[in-house]
Scaffold this motif. Structure first.
Motif, PDB file in Angstrom:
ATOM      1  N   ASP A  28       0.832  -1.203   0.000  1.00 50.49           N
ATOM      2  CA  ASP A  28       0.000   0.000   0.000  1.00 50.49           C
ATOM      3  C   ASP A  28       0.867   1.255   0.000  1.00 50.49           C
ATOM      4  OD1 ASP A  28      -2.228  -1.570   0.009  1.00 50.49           O
ATOM      5  OD2 ASP A  28      -2.652  -1.342   2.154  1.00 50.49           O
ATOM      6  N   ARG A  29       1.930   1.215   0.787  1.00 51.46           N
ATOM      7  CA  ARG A  29       2.818   2.368   0.831  1.00 51.46           C
ATOM      8  C   ARG A  29       3.507   2.571  -0.511  1.00 51.46           C
ATOM      9  NH1 ARG A  29       5.146   5.636   4.505  1.00 51.46           N
ATOM     10  NH2 ARG A  29       7.226   6.436   4.044  1.00 51.46           N
ATOM     11  N   SER A  32       1.078   4.160  -2.872  1.00 51.16           N
ATOM     12  CA  SER A  32       0.857   5.572  -2.555  1.00 51.16           C
ATOM     13  C   SER A  32       2.036   6.434  -3.010  1.00 51.16           C
ATOM     14  CB  SER A  32       0.648   5.744  -1.043  1.00 51.16           C
ATOM     15  OG  SER A  32      -0.537   5.119  -0.619  1.00 51.16           O
ATOM     16  N   LYS A  35       1.962   6.751  -6.796  1.00 49.78           N
ATOM     17  CA  LYS A  35       0.887   7.636  -7.225  1.00 49.78           C
ATOM     18  C   LYS A  35       1.264   9.097  -6.989  1.00 49.78           C
ATOM     19  CE  LYS A  35      -3.137   7.630  -5.044  1.00 49.78           C
ATOM     20  NZ  LYS A  35      -3.590   9.027  -4.847  1.00 49.78           N
ATOM     21  N   THR A  36       1.888   9.363  -5.860  1.00 46.32           N
ATOM     22  CA  THR A  36       2.333  10.725  -5.566  1.00 46.32           C
ATOM     23  C   THR A  36       3.391  11.176  -6.564  1.00 46.32           C
ATOM     24  OG1 THR A  36       1.898  10.376  -3.211  1.00 46.32           O
ATOM     25  CG2 THR A  36       3.306  12.232  -3.798  1.00 46.32           C
ATOM     26  N   GLY A  65      -6.292  12.203  -2.716  1.00 41.69           N
ATOM     27  CA  GLY A  65      -5.724  11.974  -1.404  1.00 41.69           C
ATOM     28  C   GLY A  65      -4.571  12.901  -1.051  1.00 41.69           C
ATOM     29  N   SER A 380       1.498  14.235   0.991  1.00 48.89           N
ATOM     30  CA  SER A 380       0.725  13.002   1.008  1.00 48.89           C
ATOM     31  C   SER A 380       0.501  12.563   2.449  1.00 48.89           C
ATOM     32  CB  SER A 380       1.462  11.894   0.240  1.00 48.89           C
ATOM     33  OG  SER A 380       0.820  10.643   0.432  1.00 48.89           O
ATOM     34  N   ALA A 382      -1.026  10.085   3.524  1.00 45.07           N
ATOM     35  CA  ALA A 382      -0.965   8.622   3.650  1.00 45.07           C
ATOM     36  C   ALA A 382       0.443   8.127   3.925  1.00 45.07           C
ATOM     37  CB  ALA A 382      -1.508   7.968   2.375  1.00 45.07           C
ATOM     38  N   THR A 383       1.455   8.852   3.447  1.00 45.32           N
ATOM     39  CA  THR A 383       2.841   8.399   3.596  1.00 45.32           C
ATOM     40  C   THR A 383       3.722   9.395   4.331  1.00 45.32           C
ATOM     41  OG1 THR A 383       3.421   9.361   1.453  1.00 45.32           O
ATOM     42  CG2 THR A 383       2.725   7.056   1.459  1.00 45.32           C
TER      43      THR A 383
END
Length: 455
Positions: A28-29, A32, A35-36, A65, A380, A382-383
């Motif tokens: 998942d990381r 992410s 994608k970033t 996100g 981000s 998420a990260t």
């Protein structure tokens, strides 16, 4: 989007397309981060005049996100009724990091509401005071002389002389730079400086009526020192000052390495950049992109070397001292990056974005900002990934691609290793060892240069 260029920028992640790990969290990381990187590519590759909406639409999924602040010259951002690109005209000591007259912002919610007809969001801002400016506040409070009184008075007016339109200010950068001296025996200057900054919030209404202003406060010196001690305890827990100190020393190490390589003149600028990347991985344990970007400029890879580096282009007796000051200027960029990513509150309102500004007497810092025009900050949640994107990001990416096609690629093409680098803490001991070795080499180079001139 040109597929070759997109892959080139994505290569900064140095991860294989096929992720071998079965660890769901790492997968998942990885997704992410990739994608970033695509969003960063979209911004870096876009034409300078392209509307932000067009940049987002070019790869909308990659922006989902994220939180993005994007500099533009097509709109005007007013901060307390002062336009972003005219802040320096209002006060020559204050600068924005962003290259534009306005800022546009992206979150999923803002984008959705904008498409539906309009979005309301809250922007916070603050003027960060460097050490010399903070010291001027101490002198002002004590009725002593200080540098550039006319410019300083304009700063006082900007921060406290405009009523409800006064600018917010902070002294985080000062605390980071001065932290090691707060506990020094028989040294009251840091506490007195912080007390003066706390008392500045309590100026009498007529203190700034006429230049250069009068040190008249509604808070006593003892009350100011008590407030300073309370603020210091709280901020040290929030800022993790020790970690920030180590980060600053990491910046200093890379600048030292770059300076020494430039003096040696034994390789092409790009060959030297390879050594900088290797040094970053070995000493910091990370690919320090901002510092490598500055090394790219310092080495002349981008063409003309910015004036900011002029004092240390050649061996000289003051080189080490000058470079130490320059590392603090670069640390202000890092601080701005961190503060921009913080979820701050303006009173009882949670700010959607934070706009960093800085106040400095130092012309070199202004030269640094001019040499590194900031186009965007991409965050981000998420990260915990934060990335500054500069106007000349693409030429830098092209140079970095060439550098990383060699043996370094094998080191960086492991996704597990890349995740470990991002999560690992800097080693203060490793950094200090590298700095000590480099400083010895720099002193030797200065001695040899001096001997050569003497002969």
């Amino acid at each position: 989007m040109n597929a070759q260029i997109q892959q080139m920028v994505l290569s900064r992640c140095f991860l294989k397309k096929t992720h071998p790990s079965k660890d769901k969290k790492m997968q998942d990381r990885y997704a992410s981060i990739m994608k970033t990187r695509r969003a960063i590519t979209a911004i870096a590759q876009a034409d300078q005049t392209a509307p932000f909406a067009e940049v987002i639409a070019s790869d909308l999924d990659s922006f989902r996100g994220l939180r993005v602040a994007y500099a533009t010259k097509a709109t005007r951002l007013q901060i307390q009724e002062v336009r972003l690109d005219q802040i320096e005209a209002a006060c020559p000591m204050v600068r924005s990091f962003f290259d534009g007259s306005g800022l546009l912002f992206y979150t999923d919610d803002i984008y959705r509401k904008t498409l539906a007809g309009g979005a309301a969001f809250h922007v916070d801002f603050s003027v960060s005071l460097d050490k010399n400016v903070a010291e001027a506040f101490r002198c002002f409070a004590n009725g002593k002389s200080y540098s550039k009184p006319e410019e300083f008075y304009r700063l006082l007016l900007l921060l406290r002389g405009r009523g409800e339109l006064s600018f917010n200010f902070d002294y985080f950068s000062y605390l980071i730079e001065e932290m090691e001296h707060f506990d020094a025996p028989n040294n009251r200057r840091p506490l007195e400086t912080l007390a003066a900054l706390k008392r500045f919030d309590h100026l009498t209404p007529d203190a700034l009526r006429e230049p250069p202003g009068s040190p008249k406060f509604l808070m006593s010196q003892s009350e100011g020192e008590a407030a300073a001690k309370t603020a210091l305890d709280g901020m040290m827990k929030t800022l993790n000052a020790q970690e920030l100190q180590v980060e600053r020393r990491g910046i200093h190490a890379i600048l030292l390495k770059t300076m020494h390589l430039r003096w040696q003149k034994r390789a092409s600028p790009l060959d030297s950049l390879v050594e900088i990347v290797q040094f970053s991985l070995e000493v910091l344990g990370k690919l320090a992109k901002l510092e490598i970007y500055l090394a790219w400029k310092f080495l002349g890879c981008a063409g003309t070397v910015p004036k900011f580096f002029a004092p240390v282009l050649n061996p000289g007796a003051n080189a080490l001292k000058a470079l130490k000051g320059m590392s603090w200027d670069v640390a202000m960029f890092r601080a701005a990056e961190k503060f921009a990513a913080m979820q701050r509150h303006d009173g009882h309102i949670k700010a959607d974005f934070f706009v960093p500004l800085v106040a400095s007497f130092d012309e070199k810092f202004k030269q640094l900002v001019q040499a590194c025009p900031l186009r965007a900050i991409v965050m981000s949640p998420a990260t915990d990934f934060v990335n500054m994107i500069f106007r000349d990001q693409m030429p830098f990416e092209l140079a970095l691609r060439d550098v990383l096609e060699g043996p370094i690629a094998a080191t960086l093409n492991d996704p597990r290793a890349q995740s470990m680098r991002q999560a690992s803490a800097l080693s203060a001991q490793r950094i200090e060892t590298a700095i000590a070795k480099l400083e010895d080499a720099v002193r030797d180079a200065c001695t040899q240069a001096s001997s050569s001139i003497g002969n």
